[in-house]
Enzyme design. Structure first.
Site, PDB file in Angstrom:
ATOM      1  N   MET A  18       0.851  -1.195   0.000  1.00 39.31           N
ATOM      2  CA  MET A  18       0.000   0.000   0.000  1.00 39.31           C
ATOM      3  C   MET A  18       0.883   1.240   0.000  1.00 39.31           C
ATOM      4  O   MET A  18       1.734   1.407   0.874  1.00 39.31           O
ATOM      5  CB  MET A  18      -0.922  -0.001   1.228  1.00 39.31           C
ATOM      6  N   GLN A  70       7.439  -5.757  -4.000  1.00 40.03           N
ATOM      7  CA  GLN A  70       6.571  -5.585  -5.161  1.00 40.03           C
ATOM      8  C   GLN A  70       7.149  -4.530  -6.094  1.00 40.03           C
ATOM      9  O   GLN A  70       7.488  -3.428  -5.655  1.00 40.03           O
ATOM     10  CB  GLN A  70       5.156  -5.165  -4.777  1.00 40.03           C
ATOM     11  N   CYS A 100      -2.444  -1.805  -9.764  1.00 37.85           N
ATOM     12  CA  CYS A 100      -2.574  -0.412  -9.335  1.00 37.85           C
ATOM     13  C   CYS A 100      -3.276   0.407 -10.417  1.00 37.85           C
ATOM     14  O   CYS A 100      -2.820   0.447 -11.562  1.00 37.85           O
ATOM     15  CB  CYS A 100      -1.203   0.183  -9.036  1.00 37.85           C
ATOM     16  N   LYS A 139       0.260  -9.830  -8.878  1.00 38.37           N
ATOM     17  CA  LYS A 139      -0.975  -9.303  -8.285  1.00 38.37           C
ATOM     18  C   LYS A 139      -1.733  -8.571  -9.385  1.00 38.37           C
ATOM     19  O   LYS A 139      -1.204  -7.654 -10.012  1.00 38.37           O
ATOM     20  CB  LYS A 139      -0.669  -8.362  -7.123  1.00 38.37           C
ATOM     21  N   HIS A 183      -7.098  -9.372  -6.998  1.00 37.32           N
ATOM     22  CA  HIS A 183      -7.986  -8.374  -6.418  1.00 37.32           C
ATOM     23  C   HIS A 183      -9.348  -8.541  -7.075  1.00 37.32           C
ATOM     24  O   HIS A 183      -9.481  -8.380  -8.285  1.00 37.32           O
ATOM     25  CB  HIS A 183      -7.433  -6.970  -6.659  1.00 37.32           C
ATOM     26  N   ASN A 223      -7.839 -10.972  -2.714  1.00 39.27           N
ATOM     27  CA  ASN A 223      -7.664  -9.647  -2.116  1.00 39.27           C
ATOM     28  C   ASN A 223      -8.919  -8.821  -2.391  1.00 39.27           C
ATOM     29  O   ASN A 223      -9.541  -8.958  -3.433  1.00 39.27           O
ATOM     30  CB  ASN A 223      -6.426  -8.980  -2.719  1.00 39.27           C
ATOM     31  N   GLY A 245      -5.820  -5.536   3.115  1.00 41.12           N
ATOM     32  CA  GLY A 245      -5.339  -4.208   2.790  1.00 41.12           C
ATOM     33  C   GLY A 245      -5.664  -3.202   3.867  1.00 41.12           C
ATOM     34  O   GLY A 245      -5.028  -3.162   4.921  1.00 41.12           O
ATOM     35  N   ARG A 246      -6.705  -2.406   3.626  1.00 41.22           N
ATOM     36  CA  ARG A 246      -7.016  -1.280   4.513  1.00 41.22           C
ATOM     37  C   ARG A 246      -7.246  -1.677   5.965  1.00 41.22           C
ATOM     38  O   ARG A 246      -6.926  -0.912   6.878  1.00 41.22           O
ATOM     39  CB  ARG A 246      -8.254  -0.545   3.986  1.00 41.22           C
TER      40      ARG A 246
END
Length: 344
Positions: A18, A70, A100, A139, A183, A223, A245-246
């Site tokens: 992140m 990453q 991303c 990812k 994701h 994810n 994640g968050r």
């Protein structure tokens, strides 16, 4: 789909890469609470590795491990050279970012925009495999909406649905990545901020679960939006791992509770013990001149949803935290926070 059975160890939990979050202080703090999760660096571009200060960009303390690096890259040559330079650092594995949605990244044909060119992704992954003996993972999203984003010689690219995902993976799998972290949202490459891309595109766990069911030999980690122990437990019955994640910075004590995945009767480390373990690290890093707010940031949500949370946030607020006050504040927390919450 290329059948490749990887011997890579996939922990039940990983903490997502992140931007502005997954720095080494955050990782150290996470490691205090959970010894088994795979931690990630922030996304690092291949160009940054090739042209930057390697010690500043890639250094991490052994106590943080295992840590995955990453990278984002737009061509195979840069990816290969970057990994050769990163070899001297003891990362557990290397991950290619194809997820991303940032305009700054996608505009340079990196991140989620890479999904628009499956052959290029194959070339980059193959070069990464050639550059190192460490596991190479990817990812990516379940799809992309590239409307308004023109890729060279391709026009607008839209990947929408399971068949499009399989078409992408049919090519990518030939590079034999060791793990696919998926994701479970599409990325909208124009018109949405990275934050909105984490919230607005609908989540589709079932597509990821179907992928694992149809190709059970693939090593698949899911994810997207996992915030509770129960939701993670459920996902782990369907895939190999779950990336958080968050939740890791919005309610960081979840990481301590995730130790129950291995033993439901285990007693998580108390919040008091977590603070006590973090203080010596903060003292050492302050002596090195580390950024004060980066050191304070990981602990901000330690009392999320608990009695005393408002008081905690006031004490650890950016207006109170200064180089000379952070350690006294941390020590003071052990005295003034509700003792039943602090040590339970």
């Amino acid at each position: 789909m290329e059948k490749y059975i990887s011997n890579i160890h996939t922990p039940k939990i990983s903490i997502a890469p992140m931007v502005d979050k997954s720095h080494r202080h955050f990782r150290y703090f996470c490691r205090i609470m959970n010894k088994e999760a795979l931690l990630y660096t922030e996304m690092v571009t291949a160009q940054a590795i090739l042209n930057g200060d390697l010690d500043k960009i890639l250094y991490f303390r052994e106590e943080e491990g295992p840590v995955a690096l990453q990278i984002a890259a737009s061509n195979a040559e840069d990816a290969y050279k970057a990994l050769k330079l990163a070899e001297e650092f003891n990362y557990t594995e290397i991950n290619l970012n194809c997820g991303c949605p940032s305009d700054r990244v996608s505009g340079n044909l990196m991140g989620a925009a890479l999904m628009s060119d499956k052959n290029l992704v194959y070339e980059i992954l193959s070069a990464m495999k050639e550059a190192t003996n460490k596991p190479i993972t990817i990812k990516h999203r379940i799809g992309i909406d590239g409307t308004g984003v023109i890729q060279p010689n391709q026009g607008n690219i839209i990947m929408d649905g399971y068949e499009d995902l399989l078409d992408f993976l049919d090519t990518v799998s030939k590079a034999k990545p060791d793990r696919y972290t998926v994701h479970a949202r599409s990325a909208i490459l124009k018109g949405l901020s990275p934050k909105d891309n984490r919230e607005i595109p609908p989540i589709d766990y079932d597509m990821v679960y179907r992928l694992k069911k149809d190709f059970d030999y693939l090593n698949i980690e899911i994810n997207g939006g996992f915030k509770t122990l129960d939701s993670i437990k459920d996902a782990l019955t369907k895939v190999d791992g779950v990336m958080i994640g968050r939740a890791s910075y919005e309610d960081c004590y979840l990481l301590a509770n995730l130790n129950k995945l291995n033993d439901e009767n285990i007693k998580p480390l108390s919040r008091g013990d977590i603070i006590k373990s973090y203080i010596p690290y903060v003292e050492e890093e302050l002596e090195k001149g580390s950024n004060i707010h980066s050191l304070a940031a990981p602990i901000q949500s330690l009392f999320q949803g608990q009695p005393g949370s408002r008081k905690f946030k006031q004490l650890i607020s950016s207006s109170n935290v200064k180089r000379e006050t952070l350690v006294p504040i941390l020590n003071n927390l052990l005295e003034v926070m509700p003792q039943d919450i602090l040590w339970k």
